[in-house]
Write an enzyme that holds these catalytic residues in place. Structure first.
Site, mmCIF file in Angstrom:
data_model
loop_
_atom_site.group_PDB
_atom_site.id
_atom_site.type_symbol
_atom_site.label_atom_id
_atom_site.label_comp_id
_atom_site.label_asym_id
_atom_site.label_seq_id
_atom_site.Cartn_x
_atom_site.Cartn_y
_atom_site.Cartn_z
ATOM 1 N N TYR A 245 -1.756 0.090 10.853
ATOM 2 C CA TYR A 245 -1.182 -0.256 9.139
ATOM 3 C C TYR A 245 -0.367 -0.137 8.252
ATOM 4 O O TYR A 245 0.072 -1.123 7.080
ATOM 5 C CB TYR A 245 -2.761 -0.116 8.455
ATOM 6 C CG TYR A 245 -3.482 0.270 6.803
ATOM 7 C CD1 TYR A 245 -3.890 -1.446 6.599
ATOM 8 C CD2 TYR A 245 -3.353 0.537 6.308
ATOM 9 C CE1 TYR A 245 -3.889 -1.928 5.845
ATOM 10 C CE2 TYR A 245 -3.497 0.660 5.343
ATOM 11 C CZ TYR A 245 -4.384 -0.800 4.565
ATOM 12 O OH TYR A 245 -4.280 -1.166 3.202
ATOM 13 N N SER B 242 0.882 -1.138 -0.329
ATOM 14 C CA SER B 242 -0.026 0.002 -0.088
ATOM 15 C C SER B 242 0.770 1.403 -0.286
ATOM 16 O O SER B 242 1.894 0.967 0.571
ATOM 17 C CB SER B 242 -0.628 0.507 1.276
ATOM 18 O OG SER B 242 -1.572 1.282 0.804
#
Ligand code: NDP
Length: 251
Positions: free
Chosen positions: A152, A139
């Protein structure tokens, strides 16, 4: 894309969102696709949506033994795995000071440990067979700091480094790369962002919109194909230009 026809492809977290779009894309390329997911309802849904799937399997990637059992079960189905799309992931939006140890562990268990468990099972089979390709889902959160996603962000940074390390050790038999999308409109985003927040995200993106799951699926298809035969050990950003300018992105 060249070289995908007839290939065996396993997609984790493939029952919805980017994973489901990727399953549809690989089927279009003539590959044989198996979807692994922990969401039973989503699995039933995708079985109806994509009847050409070669199989689905209900397993939690954060459970190393469950992953090992799933791969053993799949050994009866395929003659060898060619491509792993290591996609399953979760995120919970929370300020750093409010993240509980349990939440921290849960995010790491799925996003980093789960990726390692599936990758190792896949690599074992690819090294013993005719090689293959492993594509890990990173990501832009693994490349930049973003508010309210400390767990995350850290997990995705780990995925990028895991990718590099795997690429070195598994070459030349297995190619390993990482895909780093920015904002992609999926059930994950819809669960965490209000329409107002989504519009604010769009305004930060030079191309003026969120990405589509099908666009990430296309990058996976390219990286898995023979057209990418000389690419290993890298990450590929698809973010509509979001992180291209850093602070300069905001006029
Ligand atoms: P979704 O939540 O829409 O879909 C993810 C699927 O994976 C769900 O079916 C989910 O099931 C399943 N899953 C989650 N945890 C596990 C697990 N432990 N074992 C097996 N299956 C699991 O997510 P997206 O499609 O948005 O995201 C897919 C990947 O892409 C993730 O790794 C995410 O971090 C990454 N990503 C997404 C971006 C985005 O903007 N959407 C941007 C950058 C990266 P359940 O419903 O039970 O959770």
């Amino acid at each position: 894309m060249r070289g995908l026809k007839g290939k065996w492809v396993l997609i984790t977290g493939g029952a919805r969102g980017i994973g489901a779009a990727t399953a549809a894309r690989f089927l279009e390329e003539g590959a044989r696709v198996v979807v692994l997911d922990r969401d039973e309802a989503a699995l039933e849904h995708i079985e109806r949506d994509l009847p050409a799937l070669s199989g689905t399997i209900d397993a939690d990637v954060s459970d190393a033994e469950a992953v090992a059992r799933a791969f053993e079960e799949l050994d009866d189905l395929w003659q060898g795995l060619d491509v792993l799309i290591n996609n399953a992931g979760i995120s919970v939006r929370k300020p750093f000071m409010e993240i509980t140890p349990q939440q921290w562990r849960e995010v790491m268990d799925v996003n980093l440990n789960g990726m390692f468990f599936a990758a190792q099972q896949a690599a074992r089979r690819m090294l013993a067979g005719e090689g293959g390709v492993i594509l890990n889902m990173g990501s832009t959160n693994g490349l930049m700091g973003y508010h309210y996603y400390a767990d995350y962000n850290a997990s995705k940074a780990g995925v990028i480094e895991l990718t590099r390390s795997m690429a070195l050790e598994l070459a030349p038999t297995v190619r390993v790369n990482c895909v780093c999308p920015g904002y992609i409109l999926t059930p994950m985003q819809e669960a965490e962002y209000t329409p107002k927040m989504l519009r604010a995200c769009e305004s930060k993106i030079p191309l003026g919109r969120l990405g589509r799951p099908e666009e990430v699926a296309a990058l996976f298809a390219f990286l898995a194909s023979d057209d990418a035969a000389f690419i290993t050990g890298h990450y590929f950003v698809m973010d509509g230009g979001e992180i291209a300018g850093g602070l300069a992105s905001q006029p």
